[in-house]
Structures are given as C-alpha cells and as structure tokens.
Write an enzyme that holds these catalytic residues in place. Structure first.
Site, PDB file in Angstrom:
ATOM      1  N   GLY A  45       0.780  -1.233   0.000  1.00  0.00           N
ATOM      2  CA  GLY A  45       0.000   0.000   0.000  1.00  0.00           C
ATOM      3  C   GLY A  45       0.814   1.287   0.000  1.00  0.00           C
ATOM      4  O   GLY A  45       0.492   2.240  -0.687  1.00  0.00           O
ATOM      5  N   ASP A 101       0.088   3.607   4.101  1.00  0.00           N
ATOM      6  CA  ASP A 101      -0.839   4.336   3.238  1.00  0.00           C
ATOM      7  C   ASP A 101      -2.002   4.924   4.013  1.00  0.00           C
ATOM      8  O   ASP A 101      -2.359   6.069   3.855  1.00  0.00           O
ATOM      9  CB  ASP A 101      -1.344   3.421   2.100  1.00  0.00           C
ATOM     10  CG  ASP A 101      -1.897   2.085   2.598  1.00  0.00           C
ATOM     11  OD1 ASP A 101      -1.882   1.825   3.815  1.00  0.00           O
ATOM     12  OD2 ASP A 101      -2.350   1.275   1.758  1.00  0.00           O
ATOM     13  N   ASP A 104      -6.496   3.022   9.774  1.00  0.00           N
ATOM     14  CA  ASP A 104      -7.926   2.729   9.825  1.00  0.00           C
ATOM     15  C   ASP A 104      -8.291   2.312  11.251  1.00  0.00           C
ATOM     16  O   ASP A 104      -8.493   3.158  12.109  1.00  0.00           O
ATOM     17  CB  ASP A 104      -8.212   1.643   8.780  1.00  0.00           C
ATOM     18  CG  ASP A 104      -9.678   1.331   8.607  1.00  0.00           C
ATOM     19  OD1 ASP A 104     -10.508   2.237   8.796  1.00  0.00           O
ATOM     20  OD2 ASP A 104     -10.016   0.176   8.277  1.00  0.00           O
ATOM     21  N   VAL A 154     -11.565   3.738   0.170  1.00  0.00           N
ATOM     22  CA  VAL A 154     -10.881   4.478  -0.889  1.00  0.00           C
ATOM     23  C   VAL A 154      -9.844   3.613  -1.612  1.00  0.00           C
ATOM     24  O   VAL A 154      -9.308   2.658  -1.045  1.00  0.00           O
ATOM     25  CB  VAL A 154     -10.203   5.753  -0.340  1.00  0.00           C
ATOM     26  CG1 VAL A 154     -11.240   6.749   0.149  1.00  0.00           C
ATOM     27  CG2 VAL A 154      -9.203   5.429   0.773  1.00  0.00           C
ATOM     28  N   ARG A 166      -4.367   0.215  -7.628  1.00  0.00           N
ATOM     29  CA  ARG A 166      -3.202   0.838  -6.985  1.00  0.00           C
ATOM     30  C   ARG A 166      -2.555   1.880  -7.881  1.00  0.00           C
ATOM     31  O   ARG A 166      -1.965   2.837  -7.399  1.00  0.00           O
ATOM     32  CB  ARG A 166      -2.148  -0.222  -6.631  1.00  0.00           C
ATOM     33  CG  ARG A 166      -2.556  -1.169  -5.521  1.00  0.00           C
ATOM     34  CD  ARG A 166      -1.318  -1.917  -5.022  1.00  0.00           C
ATOM     35  NE  ARG A 166      -1.650  -3.148  -4.315  1.00  0.00           N
ATOM     36  CZ  ARG A 166      -1.914  -3.224  -3.011  1.00  0.00           C
ATOM     37  NH1 ARG A 166      -1.913  -2.141  -2.273  1.00  0.00           N
ATOM     38  NH2 ARG A 166      -2.178  -4.384  -2.449  1.00  0.00           N
TER      39      ARG A 166
HETATM   40  P1  IMP Z   1      -5.702  -0.868  10.131  1.00  0.00           P
HETATM   41  O1  IMP Z   1      -4.801  -1.950  10.633  1.00  0.00           O
HETATM   42  O2  IMP Z   1      -7.153  -1.195  10.324  1.00  0.00           O
HETATM   43  O3  IMP Z   1      -5.366   0.519  10.624  1.00  0.00           O
HETATM   44  O4  IMP Z   1      -5.640  -0.872   8.563  1.00  0.00           O
HETATM   45  C1  IMP Z   1      -4.598  -0.447   7.837  1.00  0.00           C
HETATM   46  C2  IMP Z   1      -4.575  -1.182   6.510  1.00  0.00           C
HETATM   47  O5  IMP Z   1      -5.904  -1.522   6.056  1.00  0.00           O
HETATM   48  C3  IMP Z   1      -4.012  -0.275   5.450  1.00  0.00           C
HETATM   49  O6  IMP Z   1      -2.624  -0.439   5.367  1.00  0.00           O
HETATM   50  C4  IMP Z   1      -4.732  -0.748   4.208  1.00  0.00           C
HETATM   51  O7  IMP Z   1      -4.024  -1.810   3.614  1.00  0.00           O
HETATM   52  C5  IMP Z   1      -6.050  -1.286   4.680  1.00  0.00           C
HETATM   53  N1  IMP Z   1      -7.159  -0.310   4.469  1.00  0.00           N
HETATM   54  C6  IMP Z   1      -7.879   0.316   5.417  1.00  0.00           C
HETATM   55  N2  IMP Z   1      -8.799   1.145   4.875  1.00  0.00           N
HETATM   56  C7  IMP Z   1      -8.653   1.031   3.534  1.00  0.00           C
HETATM   57  C8  IMP Z   1      -9.316   1.671   2.404  1.00  0.00           C
HETATM   58  O8  IMP Z   1     -10.235   2.503   2.522  1.00  0.00           O
HETATM   59  N3  IMP Z   1      -8.872   1.304   1.178  1.00  0.00           N
HETATM   60  C9  IMP Z   1      -7.876   0.405   0.991  1.00  0.00           C
HETATM   61  N4  IMP Z   1      -7.222  -0.187   2.001  1.00  0.00           N
HETATM   62  C10 IMP Z   1      -7.619   0.107   3.270  1.00  0.00           C
HETATM   63 MG    MG Z   2      -1.759  -1.742   3.662  1.00  0.00          MG
END
Ligand code: IMP
Ligand code: MG
Length: 185
Positions: A45, A101, A104, A154, A166
């Site tokens: 990402g 990237d 979340d 997104v 991508r």
């Molecule tokens: P977290 O561990 O939930 O904070 O997620 C982080 C990872 O989830 C990022 O590195 C992305 O790979 C993926 N991710 C979270 N939201 C999105 C989105 O809206 N689009 C694409 N990938 C996402």
């Molecule tokens: Mg990622």
C-alpha cells in the site's frame, strides 16, 4: 474501460497529493534536522506514497520495506496483523520513520510499532498518507498525516481493492456496488 469509471467520486486529486507530499517532506526534514533516518514502508500500500515522499526529504534516507498480513482464520484473533516479510531490517539505535498508506482501525501500526520498539530504535515515528479517524478500534496517533478522510472505502495511489486500482494517480471512493462483498479483507 477507464479505472476512474469505477469511482463514486475523486476525494483527493493527483495535484493535491503531490502538494501535500511535498509539505510532509519539508515537515519531516525540519523535524529530524540533521543526520540519517531509516524509512520503512509497509508494502504494497505505501509503495507509491513512500517513493514520492522520500524524494521530498532533504536528509539522507535509508529505505527498507516490510509486508504485513492480516489473518481472519481461527488461528489468531480476527484481523491480528503479522509481519510476514522483512529485508535487512536494522532498527537498533536508528531513527525510524514507519510509513503506511492509511490508518484505519489502528491494528497494523499498533502491532508493528510495538514489535519495532522491542528492537531498541533511537526513535520511532509514524507517517500515514490517509487517516480515517472515526474508525479507530485501538487508540493510535500518527506523527505525520497527509489527509484526514471520512469513513469511506478508498482506492488509488497505492491503495487497492482486491489487488486493483493501486496505479490510479488520484484517491477516490469506490462505487458501493463494486465493493462486493461490502467492506474488504
Ligand atoms: P488498520 O490496521 O485497520 O489501521 O488498517 C490499515 C490497513 O488496512 C491499510 O494499510 C490498508 O491496507 C487497509 N485499508 C484500510 N482502509 C482502507 C481503504 O479505505 N482502502 C484500501 N485499504 C484500506
Ligand atoms: Mg496496507
């Protein structure tokens, strides 16, 4: 068929990404002052963002990449990220800037920073291009943020849906009917 046809809307244009990336590079340069840093990108990402960002950092940067996988099987707690790949990772006594990237739920960066701290970096900071503040499940505050965005799925500029989009130069929200099943994994 154009990839942009699959977007509901463009959230951040190519031009705005470029402008903000340049600003972030300046912020990061000013923050670290002199000396070298180790930039570690969470791929795939953060690949595009990292490539552009490090060229806007005016101090010496050593680049490395890590890959993370989230498993949803019964073996681990659902969504618990695991580091699956690392090359020559040297962290001890280094000033480390971890680049992703999007932030979340916070699980990925929470887990990775805790893992890195065990290797005694001199300092450890995080930079994310996008921040979905409203989605946090684990409290996590990144040190450098490109854009705060609403809770929408997104794609583009490194971010994918099922491995696609991508290479889209902007960041957009995917049409809901194309998110099948809803959400992602
Ligand atoms: P977290 O561990 O939930 O904070 O997620 C982080 C990872 O989830 C990022 O590195 C992305 O790979 C993926 N991710 C979270 N939201 C999105 C989105 O809206 N689009 C694409 N990938 C996402
Ligand atoms: Mg990622």
């Amino acid at each position: 068929m154009k990839m942009t046809d699959d977007l509901e809307s463009v959230l951040i244009s190519q031009r705005r990404i470029a402008r903000r990336t340049r600003e972030l590079g300046e912020e990061i340069t000013a923050f670290y002052g002199e000396g070298e840093i180790a930039a570690i990108a969470i791929i795939n990402g953060a690949l595009l963002f990292t490539a552009d960002l490090i060229r806007r950092i005016a101090i010496p940067v050593r680049l490395d990449c890590i890959r993370v996988a989230s498993y949803h099987s019964g073996i681990r707690p659902a969504g618990e990220p695991e580091l699956v790949y690392s090359v020559d990772l040297e962290i001890e006594n280094k000033r480390v800037l971890l680049i992703d990237d999007i932030l979340d739920t916070g699980r990925t960066l929470f887990t990775i920073t805790r893992m890195f701290e065990r290797h005694n970096p001199r300092s450890l900071h995080t930079c994310v291009l996008l921040n979905k503040k409203g989605r946090r499940e684990i409290p996590f505050e990144p040190d450098f943020v490109g854009f705060d965005i609403p809770d929408k799925f997104v794609v583009g500029y490194g971010l994918d849906f099922a491995g696609r989009y991508r290479n889209l130069p902007c960041i957009g929200s995917l049409k809901p009917e194309l998110q099948n099943p809803p959400g992602w994994s």
